[in-house]
Design a protein around this motif. Sequence first.
Motif, PDB file in Angstrom:
ATOM      1  N   PRO A   1       0.805  -1.228   0.000  1.00  0.00           N
ATOM      2  CA  PRO A   1       0.000   0.000   0.000  1.00  0.00           C
ATOM      3  C   PRO A   1       0.838   1.279   0.000  1.00  0.00           C
ATOM      4  O   PRO A   1       0.338   2.334  -0.341  1.00  0.00           O
ATOM      5  CB  PRO A   1      -0.819  -0.100   1.280  1.00  0.00           C
ATOM      6  CG  PRO A   1      -0.880  -1.542   1.597  1.00  0.00           C
ATOM      7  CD  PRO A   1       0.427  -2.100   1.120  1.00  0.00           C
ATOM      8  N   MET A   2       2.106   1.184   0.377  1.00  0.00           N
ATOM      9  CA  MET A   2       2.952   2.379   0.377  1.00  0.00           C
ATOM     10  C   MET A   2       3.358   2.813  -1.024  1.00  0.00           C
ATOM     11  O   MET A   2       3.654   3.980  -1.252  1.00  0.00           O
ATOM     12  CB  MET A   2       4.214   2.136   1.202  1.00  0.00           C
ATOM     13  CG  MET A   2       3.988   2.279   2.677  1.00  0.00           C
ATOM     14  SD  MET A   2       5.540   2.365   3.562  1.00  0.00           S
ATOM     15  CE  MET A   2       5.929   0.647   3.720  1.00  0.00           C
ATOM     16  N   ALA A   3       3.372   1.895  -1.987  1.00  0.00           N
ATOM     17  CA  ALA A   3       3.830   2.215  -3.341  1.00  0.00           C
ATOM     18  C   ALA A   3       3.008   3.328  -3.989  1.00  0.00           C
ATOM     19  O   ALA A   3       3.582   4.308  -4.480  1.00  0.00           O
ATOM     20  CB  ALA A   3       3.847   0.962  -4.204  1.00  0.00           C
ATOM     21  N   PRO A   4       1.670   3.256  -4.021  1.00  0.00           N
ATOM     22  CA  PRO A   4       0.920   4.368  -4.610  1.00  0.00           C
ATOM     23  C   PRO A   4       1.099   5.674  -3.840  1.00  0.00           C
ATOM     24  O   PRO A   4       1.133   6.747  -4.437  1.00  0.00           O
ATOM     25  CB  PRO A   4      -0.541   3.920  -4.558  1.00  0.00           C
ATOM     26  CG  PRO A   4      -0.524   2.481  -4.262  1.00  0.00           C
ATOM     27  CD  PRO A   4       0.795   2.163  -3.648  1.00  0.00           C
ATOM     28  N   GLY A   5       1.233   5.578  -2.529  1.00  0.00           N
ATOM     29  CA  GLY A   5       1.439   6.778  -1.726  1.00  0.00           C
ATOM     30  C   GLY A   5       2.770   7.437  -2.027  1.00  0.00           C
ATOM     31  O   GLY A   5       2.853   8.664  -2.152  1.00  0.00           O
ATOM     32  N   LEU A   6       3.822   6.634  -2.162  1.00  0.00           N
ATOM     33  CA  LEU A   6       5.126   7.198  -2.494  1.00  0.00           C
ATOM     34  C   LEU A   6       5.128   7.785  -3.900  1.00  0.00           C
ATOM     35  O   LEU A   6       5.736   8.833  -4.138  1.00  0.00           O
ATOM     36  CB  LEU A   6       6.209   6.126  -2.362  1.00  0.00           C
ATOM     37  CG  LEU A   6       6.538   5.702  -0.934  1.00  0.00           C
ATOM     38  CD1 LEU A   6       7.492   4.513  -0.940  1.00  0.00           C
ATOM     39  CD2 LEU A   6       7.114   6.848  -0.143  1.00  0.00           C
TER      40      LEU A   6
ATOM     41  N   SER B   1       2.513   9.085  -5.437  1.00  0.00           N
ATOM     42  CA  SER B   1       1.760  10.339  -5.338  1.00  0.00           C
ATOM     43  C   SER B   1       2.590  11.429  -4.689  1.00  0.00           C
ATOM     44  O   SER B   1       2.570  12.582  -5.121  1.00  0.00           O
ATOM     45  CB  SER B   1       0.494  10.140  -4.508  1.00  0.00           C
ATOM     46  OG  SER B   1      -0.251   9.084  -4.984  1.00  0.00           O
ATOM     47  N   TRP B   2       3.299  11.071  -3.653  1.00  0.00           N
ATOM     48  CA  TRP B   2       4.120  12.033  -2.932  1.00  0.00           C
ATOM     49  C   TRP B   2       5.247  12.547  -3.827  1.00  0.00           C
ATOM     50  O   TRP B   2       5.588  13.726  -3.803  1.00  0.00           O
ATOM     51  CB  TRP B   2       4.679  11.384  -1.678  1.00  0.00           C
ATOM     52  CG  TRP B   2       5.466  12.299  -0.806  1.00  0.00           C
ATOM     53  CD1 TRP B   2       5.031  13.435  -0.203  1.00  0.00           C
ATOM     54  CD2 TRP B   2       6.833  12.138  -0.439  1.00  0.00           C
ATOM     55  NE1 TRP B   2       6.043  13.999   0.529  1.00  0.00           N
ATOM     56  CE2 TRP B   2       7.162  13.212   0.402  1.00  0.00           C
ATOM     57  CE3 TRP B   2       7.793  11.189  -0.712  1.00  0.00           C
ATOM     58  CZ2 TRP B   2       8.420  13.363   0.949  1.00  0.00           C
ATOM     59  CZ3 TRP B   2       9.046  11.347  -0.163  1.00  0.00           C
ATOM     60  CH2 TRP B   2       9.352  12.428   0.655  1.00  0.00           C
ATOM     61  N   GLY B   3       5.813  11.642  -4.655  1.00  0.00           N
ATOM     62  CA  GLY B   3       6.872  12.050  -5.573  1.00  0.00           C
ATOM     63  C   GLY B   3       6.366  12.977  -6.656  1.00  0.00           C
ATOM     64  O   GLY B   3       7.091  13.846  -7.142  1.00  0.00           O
TER      65      GLY B   3
ATOM     66  N   ALA C   1       5.413  18.494  -8.723  1.00  0.00           N
ATOM     67  CA  ALA C   1       5.105  18.800 -10.120  1.00  0.00           C
ATOM     68  C   ALA C   1       3.668  19.298 -10.256  1.00  0.00           C
ATOM     69  O   ALA C   1       3.392  20.197 -11.037  1.00  0.00           O
ATOM     70  CB  ALA C   1       5.320  17.561 -10.980  1.00  0.00           C
ATOM     71  N   VAL C   2       2.766  18.751  -9.503  1.00  0.00           N
ATOM     72  CA  VAL C   2       1.362  19.168  -9.566  1.00  0.00           C
ATOM     73  C   VAL C   2       1.182  20.520  -8.905  1.00  0.00           C
ATOM     74  O   VAL C   2       0.476  21.392  -9.390  1.00  0.00           O
ATOM     75  CB  VAL C   2       0.474  18.106  -8.895  1.00  0.00           C
ATOM     76  CG1 VAL C   2      -0.961  18.590  -8.779  1.00  0.00           C
ATOM     77  CG2 VAL C   2       0.537  16.795  -9.644  1.00  0.00           C
ATOM     78  N   ARG C   3       1.851  20.730  -7.791  1.00  0.00           N
ATOM     79  CA  ARG C   3       1.692  21.961  -7.025  1.00  0.00           C
ATOM     80  C   ARG C   3       2.213  23.168  -7.785  1.00  0.00           C
ATOM     81  O   ARG C   3       1.649  24.263  -7.701  1.00  0.00           O
ATOM     82  CB  ARG C   3       2.413  21.826  -5.680  1.00  0.00           C
ATOM     83  CG  ARG C   3       2.099  22.942  -4.739  1.00  0.00           C
ATOM     84  CD  ARG C   3       2.753  22.743  -3.419  1.00  0.00           C
ATOM     85  NE  ARG C   3       4.195  22.746  -3.606  1.00  0.00           N
ATOM     86  CZ  ARG C   3       5.071  22.462  -2.648  1.00  0.00           C
ATOM     87  NH1 ARG C   3       4.645  22.105  -1.479  1.00  0.00           N
ATOM     88  NH2 ARG C   3       6.346  22.511  -2.877  1.00  0.00           N
ATOM     89  N   HIS C   4       3.273  23.015  -8.553  1.00  0.00           N
ATOM     90  CA  HIS C   4       3.885  24.143  -9.240  1.00  0.00           C
ATOM     91  C   HIS C   4       3.459  24.268 -10.711  1.00  0.00           C
ATOM     92  O   HIS C   4       4.032  25.057 -11.447  1.00  0.00           O
ATOM     93  CB  HIS C   4       5.423  24.035  -9.174  1.00  0.00           C
ATOM     94  CG  HIS C   4       5.936  24.124  -7.786  1.00  0.00           C
ATOM     95  ND1 HIS C   4       5.790  25.240  -7.000  1.00  0.00           N
ATOM     96  CD2 HIS C   4       6.605  23.222  -7.017  1.00  0.00           C
ATOM     97  CE1 HIS C   4       6.342  25.036  -5.822  1.00  0.00           C
ATOM     98  NE2 HIS C   4       6.843  23.808  -5.797  1.00  0.00           N
ATOM     99  N   SER C   5       2.465  23.530 -11.107  1.00  0.00           N
ATOM    100  CA  SER C   5       2.036  23.608 -12.501  1.00  0.00           C
ATOM    101  C   SER C   5       1.139  24.847 -12.699  1.00  0.00           C
ATOM    102  O   SER C   5       0.635  25.443 -11.764  1.00  0.00           O
ATOM    103  CB  SER C   5       1.282  22.346 -12.893  1.00  0.00           C
ATOM    104  OG  SER C   5       0.097  22.248 -12.157  1.00  0.00           O
TER     105      SER C   5
END
Length: 84
Positions: free
Chosen positions: A64-69, A71-73, A77-81
């Motif tokens: 379950p950590m894989a999708p979270g990591l 997304s976190w990575g 890129a999403v925040r500064h678009s």
Amino acid sequence: MTSREPTARTHRPWPRGVAALLPTPGGLGSLDAALTFALTAAGVPGQTAISAVIGYCLLTGCLPMAPGLLSWGCWPAVRHSEPV
């Protein structure tokens, strides 16, 4: 009457209850020991029981950590678009 042998193993919730008695984060270690004990008590060989418990920990803890990591990575890129 003949003696009845169990045809299927049922899931017993008591290993989690036993693991909750020890003050470790998330039952780490105690849950593994309780699950291994329960499997060996049910007739599963020791090495197979340990392998099954390690697989269970990987599936419920690491997978379950894989999708979270991921997304976190991608978050910077999403925040500064540019706004749409």
